[in-house]
Design an enzyme around this catalytic site. Structure first.
Site, short mmCIF file in Angstrom:
data_model
loop_
_atom_site.label_atom_id
_atom_site.label_comp_id
_atom_site.label_asym_id
_atom_site.label_seq_id
_atom_site.Cartn_x
_atom_site.Cartn_y
_atom_site.Cartn_z
N LYS A 22 109.77 -12.99 -19.91
CA LYS A 22 109.10 -11.91 -20.64
C LYS A 22 109.43 -10.55 -19.99
O LYS A 22 109.89 -10.51 -18.84
CB LYS A 22 107.58 -12.15 -20.62
N ARG A 119 91.32 -14.71 -20.36
CA ARG A 119 92.25 -13.85 -21.09
C ARG A 119 92.51 -14.39 -22.49
O ARG A 119 92.24 -13.72 -23.47
CB ARG A 119 93.55 -13.76 -20.27
N HIS A 148 96.13 -21.51 -17.68
CA HIS A 148 96.76 -20.54 -16.77
C HIS A 148 95.76 -20.16 -15.67
O HIS A 148 94.58 -19.99 -15.93
CB HIS A 148 97.15 -19.30 -17.58
N ARG A 205 105.73 -23.26 -15.36
CA ARG A 205 106.15 -21.96 -15.91
C ARG A 205 106.32 -20.98 -14.77
O ARG A 205 105.35 -20.46 -14.23
CB ARG A 205 105.07 -21.42 -16.87
N TYR A 249 108.27 19.48 -5.86
CA TYR A 249 107.06 19.95 -6.55
C TYR A 249 105.86 19.93 -5.63
O TYR A 249 105.65 18.98 -4.87
CB TYR A 249 106.74 19.03 -7.74
N CYS A 296 110.29 13.13 -8.02
CA CYS A 296 110.32 13.75 -9.35
C CYS A 296 110.70 12.70 -10.40
O CYS A 296 110.93 11.55 -10.09
CB CYS A 296 111.34 14.89 -9.38
N ASP A 298 113.48 12.48 -12.18
CA ASP A 298 114.88 12.06 -12.17
C ASP A 298 115.54 12.13 -10.80
O ASP A 298 116.70 11.77 -10.66
CB ASP A 298 115.70 12.97 -13.11
#
Ligand SMILES: *Cc1c(COP(=O)(O)O)cnc(C)c1O
Length: 374
Positions: A22, A119, A148, A205, A249, A296, A298
């Site tokens: 997943k 869940r 689970h 799993r 920053y 930052c 990037d």
């Protein structure tokens, strides 16, 4: 990853390994991962959403694919069209599955029991009537029944044992037991080994361990795993700054003395977490150096050392820094700096990061082409 799959298959025996791929195989790339694991004989895969299963089918994968999430009614035709195994977490979904399936093209189903994760799933005492209802229908093939764990990653916890007891009781109340019983994730495989027995005899799993990690470093010591992924970035500028120069920053870091600073072309927009600001280190030129100032979107900056430091003098634009992986900090380190778990660090590597796949000889296998943007 293939090494990890072999170790997991040995450990899971006689249960088969269901590879959990997943979220794009926890950020590693679902299709190349599935193709590599098939070479180790893995024939069961799990995803979270039907669209993830559909993408694997479109790429020609024809092994069993279980969708772990709960289906919306509107998604059930996708399960039918793409031959995806459906999770049944409620009587309502059971009913919808019977309506959408047909005798000529029955939907394959796995009933999910909620034994304590809170869940998804039927309460243990509500499973029997649903299983009975489905067993009689030819619109559905009742393949499996599963649960689970909430705490299996923690060897100290006794709650996984409570969940196992509840699962056992729920199975005992059934008139007929589906062929495939499964409960274990990576944590349960590593901590409950001896206790799982019949209760995960069909499948184990496993996700995170395939990628060479576990929830914690201590847990990973239970089995011989190799981290599969290295995240690296290139130096895009190097400069010497004077004492008192602030970086990034917020100007949160100021050079305490003249310093050589490298800018790396990676940031939180790539999934390198901003919480690592002021905490993270990278491996560059074979040595460990701190990230300074705020990370930052990037870019981020690395303090290479004093201007006359041999390493600082050697590093040039285009050199590679390892943010995490076998030759740098670990995914556990990054997770600690970012106050999270290694799962989130891997999943968080954004799609814009080019992927390059290599086998144990360092070559790119034909079934796993690199990203065209690399
Ligand atoms: C993600 C997931 C797994 C795999 O868990 P790992 O800890 O990565 O082994 C197994 N079962 C379910 C239901 C999951 O959602």
């Amino acid at each position: 990853m293939r090494h990890n799959a072999r170790r997991l298959q040995e450990r899971a025996e006689p249960a088969a390994l269901m590879a959990v791929v997943k979220a794009d195989a926890y950020g590693h790339g679902a299709l190349p991962v599935v193709r590599a694991l098939r070479k180790e004989g893995v024939r069961h895969f799990a995803v979270a959403r039907p669209a993830e299963g559909q993408a694997l089918r479109d790429a020609g994968i024809d092994d069993s694919i279980l969708v772990l999430g709960a289906p919306l009614r509107s998604q059930l035709p996708t399960y039918a069209a793409y031959d995806l195994d459906v999770t049944i977490p409620s009587a309502d979904v059971a009913e919808a599955v019977v309506e959408v399936g047909s005798a000529s093209a029955p939907l394959r189903a796995h009933v999910k029991i909620d034994t304590g994760m809170g869940r998804l799933g039927l309460p243990p005492d509500a499973a029997a009537p649903v299983v009975r209802q489905l067993a009689d229908r030819d619109e559905v093939v009742l393949e499996g029944i599963w649960t689970h764990f909430a705490t299996a990653d923690d060897p100290e916890s006794t709650f996984a044992g409570v969940q196992l007891d509840r699962f056992e009781d729920a199975l005992a109340a059934l008139d007929s037991i589906p062929a495939c019983i499964h409960a274990a994730n990576t944590g349960a495989l590593l901590t409950l080994n001896g206790r799982l027995g019949e209760l995960s005899a069909g499948l184990v799993r496993s996700g995170i361990a395939l990628y060479g990690l576990a929830a914690t470093e201590e847990l990973a010591d239970e089995i011989d795993l190799r981290p599969a992924l290295t995240l690296s970035a290139r130096v895009t500028q190097v400069k010497t700054v004077a004492e008192g120069t602030s970086i990034s920053y917020g100007a949160t870091w100021t050079a305490p003395a003249p310093a050589r600073i490298a800018t790396l072309g990676v940031g939180y927009g790539d999934g390198y977490p901003r919480l690592g600001s002021g905490r993270a280190t990278v491996s560059i030129g074979g040595q460990c150096r701190p990230v300074v100032g705020t990370i930052c979107m990037d870019m981020c900056m690395v303090h290479l050392g004093a201007p006359d430091d041999p390493l600082a003098r050697r590093i040039e634009v285009g050199d590679e820094a390892v943010l995490f992986g076998p030759n740098g900090p670990s995914a556990y380190d990054v997770a600690r700096w970012a106050e999270t778990i290694p799962y989130e660090i891997c999943c968080g590597i954004s799609p814009r990061v080019p992927r390059r796949y290599v086998d144990s000889r360092g070559e790119t296998p034909p079934e796993a082409p690199s990203s065209p943007t690399l």
